[in-house]
Design a protein around this motif. Structure first.
Motif, PDB file in Angstrom:
ATOM      1  N   ILE A 106       0.838  -1.202   0.000  1.00 21.67           N
ATOM      2  CA  ILE A 106       0.000   0.000   0.000  1.00 21.67           C
ATOM      3  C   ILE A 106       0.872   1.251   0.000  1.00 21.67           C
ATOM      4  O   ILE A 106       0.658   2.182  -0.780  1.00 21.67           O
ATOM      5  CB  ILE A 106      -0.975  -0.023   1.204  1.00 21.67           C
ATOM      6  N   GLY A 155      -6.859   5.432  -7.592  1.00 26.19           N
ATOM      7  CA  GLY A 155      -7.326   4.097  -7.223  1.00 26.19           C
ATOM      8  C   GLY A 155      -6.784   3.601  -5.892  1.00 26.19           C
ATOM      9  O   GLY A 155      -7.149   2.527  -5.423  1.00 26.19           O
ATOM     10  N   TRP A 156      -5.892   4.389  -5.293  1.00 25.12           N
ATOM     11  CA  TRP A 156      -5.248   3.988  -4.049  1.00 25.12           C
ATOM     12  C   TRP A 156      -6.216   4.111  -2.893  1.00 25.12           C
ATOM     13  O   TRP A 156      -7.024   5.023  -2.884  1.00 25.12           O
ATOM     14  CB  TRP A 156      -4.016   4.886  -3.826  1.00 25.12           C
ATOM     15  N   ASN A 158      -7.149   0.866  -2.852  1.00 21.85           N
ATOM     16  CA  ASN A 158      -7.796  -0.363  -3.344  1.00 21.85           C
ATOM     17  C   ASN A 158      -6.976  -1.082  -4.402  1.00 21.85           C
ATOM     18  O   ASN A 158      -7.053  -2.299  -4.523  1.00 21.85           O
ATOM     19  CB  ASN A 158      -9.186  -0.047  -3.895  1.00 21.85           C
ATOM     20  N   ASN A 159      -6.201  -0.342  -5.202  1.00 15.92           N
ATOM     21  CA  ASN A 159      -5.426  -0.971  -6.273  1.00 15.92           C
ATOM     22  C   ASN A 159      -4.055  -1.447  -5.810  1.00 15.92           C
ATOM     23  O   ASN A 159      -3.316  -2.031  -6.579  1.00 15.92           O
ATOM     24  CB  ASN A 159      -5.271   0.003  -7.436  1.00 15.92           C
ATOM     25  N   SER A 160      -3.733  -1.233  -4.546  1.00 14.06           N
ATOM     26  CA  SER A 160      -2.396  -1.543  -4.039  1.00 14.06           C
ATOM     27  C   SER A 160      -2.056  -3.022  -4.090  1.00 14.06           C
ATOM     28  O   SER A 160      -0.887  -3.393  -4.108  1.00 14.06           O
ATOM     29  CB  SER A 160      -2.253  -1.047  -2.597  1.00 14.06           C
ATOM     30  N   TYR A 161      -3.054  -3.866  -4.111  1.00 14.33           N
ATOM     31  CA  TYR A 161      -2.801  -5.302  -4.090  1.00 14.33           C
ATOM     32  C   TYR A 161      -2.379  -5.835  -5.449  1.00 14.33           C
ATOM     33  O   TYR A 161      -1.834  -6.927  -5.538  1.00 14.33           O
ATOM     34  CB  TYR A 161      -4.051  -6.046  -3.607  1.00 14.33           C
TER      35      TYR A 161
END
Length: 190
Positions: A106, A155-156, A158-161
């Protein structure tokens, strides 16, 4: 004092290509392998993100240990203190990433997005001050880099993965294509 070492002649690109042409298959194989790993990273983006975090963490710990060793050899207390402190911070950051890879992903994703956005803005600024034919390419590259950074930030977290693994997969795919192209060019050069 003049150098007494003999000067080596650097081979030309043509000579280097000639020396490598019989190994063209190895380059193609390396490229195909990189492309396969890239495809796997795209399919398994979360696992690739965690793997990327682990690799970054190990490099941080190694860099921190190296920084401490250099600091211990310093001749001044100020440099000793700063280098040892920096090394310890690297080791703590790397250890955190090993212990908490999702949280580290993250943080790294936000840093990546901010870095891309900043780099893109700098490229646009540089491009607007250029007076050459490459001006438009630099500006377009800056706009694309800024947009990618902005999309990552928007998108951060949520898109960190998936972001780090996705970018790793894309990089491996393009790197693989480059090696395949290089190997085939060597073959045709033969």
């Amino acid at each position: 004092m003049p150098s007494t070492l003999p000067q080596r002649k650097v081979p030309s690109l043509g000579t280097a290509m000639e020396n490598l042409k019989h190994r063209w298959g190895w380059f193609v194989g390396l490229g195909v392998l990189a492309m396969v790993f890239g495809a796997v990273a795209l399919v398994m983006d979360v696992h690739a993100t965690i793997t990327t975090v682990y690799i970054i963490a190990v490099f941080m710990i190694i860099a921190g240990g190296t920084e401490i060793m250099v600091g211990v050899g310093s001749r001044t207390w100020g440099r000793f203190f700063l280098m040892v402190l920096a090394g310890l911070l690297y080791i703590v950051g790397g250890s955190f990433a090993l212990a908490q890879p999702i949280k580290a992903a993250i943080v790294l994703t936000l840093m990546l997005g901010a870095s891309l956005l900043t780099a893109g803005i700098v490229r646009i600024y540089i491009g607007t001050h250029m007076h050459s034919h490459a001006r438009s390419l630099v500006i377009v590259g800056g706009v694309v880099t800024s947009l990618v950074g902005l999309l990552i930030i928007l998108g951060w977290p949520n898109n960190s993965y998936a972001i780090l693994g996705t970018l790793l997969g894309i990089d491996l795919l393009f790197t693989g294509m480059m090696w395949v192209g290089f190997g085939l060019r060597l073959k045709n050069h033969a």
